[in-house]
Design a protein around this motif. Sequence first.
Motif, PDB file in Angstrom:
ATOM      1  N   CYS A 125      55.035  82.676  32.130  1.00  0.00           N
ATOM      2  CA  CYS A 125      54.854  84.072  31.741  1.00  0.00           C
ATOM      3  C   CYS A 125      55.800  84.408  30.573  1.00  0.00           C
ATOM      4  O   CYS A 125      57.001  84.112  30.640  1.00  0.00           O
ATOM      5  CB  CYS A 125      55.163  84.974  32.942  1.00  0.00           C
ATOM      6  N   LYS A 127      56.942  87.141  29.774  1.00  0.00           N
ATOM      7  CA  LYS A 127      57.864  88.242  30.102  1.00  0.00           C
ATOM      8  C   LYS A 127      58.948  87.819  31.099  1.00  0.00           C
ATOM      9  O   LYS A 127      60.103  88.198  30.951  1.00  0.00           O
ATOM     10  CB  LYS A 127      57.071  89.413  30.700  1.00  0.00           C
ATOM     11  N   CYS A 128      58.557  87.043  32.161  1.00  0.00           N
ATOM     12  CA  CYS A 128      59.556  86.725  33.195  1.00  0.00           C
ATOM     13  C   CYS A 128      59.697  85.226  33.472  1.00  0.00           C
ATOM     14  O   CYS A 128      60.373  84.843  34.419  1.00  0.00           O
ATOM     15  CB  CYS A 128      59.232  87.473  34.483  1.00  0.00           C
ATOM     16  N   CYS A 143      50.343  86.445  35.541  1.00  0.00           N
ATOM     17  CA  CYS A 143      51.646  86.186  36.157  1.00  0.00           C
ATOM     18  C   CYS A 143      51.656  86.751  37.577  1.00  0.00           C
ATOM     19  O   CYS A 143      51.374  87.944  37.775  1.00  0.00           O
ATOM     20  CB  CYS A 143      52.759  86.844  35.338  1.00  0.00           C
ATOM     21  N   CYS A 146      55.114  89.508  37.576  1.00  0.00           N
ATOM     22  CA  CYS A 146      55.149  90.793  36.867  1.00  0.00           C
ATOM     23  C   CYS A 146      53.746  91.290  36.495  1.00  0.00           C
ATOM     24  O   CYS A 146      53.609  92.303  35.825  1.00  0.00           O
ATOM     25  CB  CYS A 146      56.038  90.704  35.633  1.00  0.00           C
ATOM     26  N   TYR A 148      51.675  90.169  34.420  1.00  0.00           N
ATOM     27  CA  TYR A 148      51.255  90.013  33.016  1.00  0.00           C
ATOM     28  C   TYR A 148      49.865  89.395  32.994  1.00  0.00           C
ATOM     29  O   TYR A 148      49.600  88.434  33.730  1.00  0.00           O
ATOM     30  CB  TYR A 148      52.255  89.123  32.267  1.00  0.00           C
TER      31      TYR A 148
HETATM   32 ZN   LIG Z   1      55.769  87.521  34.510  1.00  0.00          ZN
END
Ligand SMILES: [Zn+2]
Length: 179
Positions: A125, A127-128, A143, A146, A148
């Motif tokens: 992911c 983002k995380c 994801c 999160c 995503y």
């Molecule tokens: Zn994520």
Amino acid sequence: MKKFLKSPWTISIGSTLLGFLLTVLYDFAKGKHVFSTIKAVFTTLYDWIVLSLNFQIRVWWILLALAVLVVIRCIILHNKQEQSDERPAFLDYTSDRFSKWKWSWEWNFSSLEQKWQVSNLHPHCPKCDTPMLSDKYESYFKCPRCKYDSGYENIEKSYEVEAVIIDNLDRRFRSGKSL
Ligand SMILES: [Zn+2]
């Protein structure tokens, strides 16, 4: 009497009888020869077995044989150890950033094809950094942490990423760079 011996019938029967007797004698002699050969073979075999069983073995022979076996075993184990120590450097290459996301993977040795293969390849992911999930066609990724969502546009496929991984290694190998 002379007349009897000279008779064509007597000569004919006599030669046939002689031929028959000669054949019987030949066969008998031949048969005897074959039997004597078989007997000789069995006698030799028997003698050999008796000799082997009665053979006196010296203790130092056994000790020497055991020592040789131990040395051979040590050499084999040492070679195996050396082989396992020769781990290819590319096995440390297990993650990279490609055109869209970071991907990670493992290396598995296929004994069938006798080569290392990329396995468990998945994108992370953006983002995380959690490994993302996808449908079986890899038409989108999501994801699980999160949420995503990659959407359906500009998706990186795992087979494309795998090809780039192999190409990266080929390029580094050709340029002589270590990983
Ligand atoms: Zn994520």
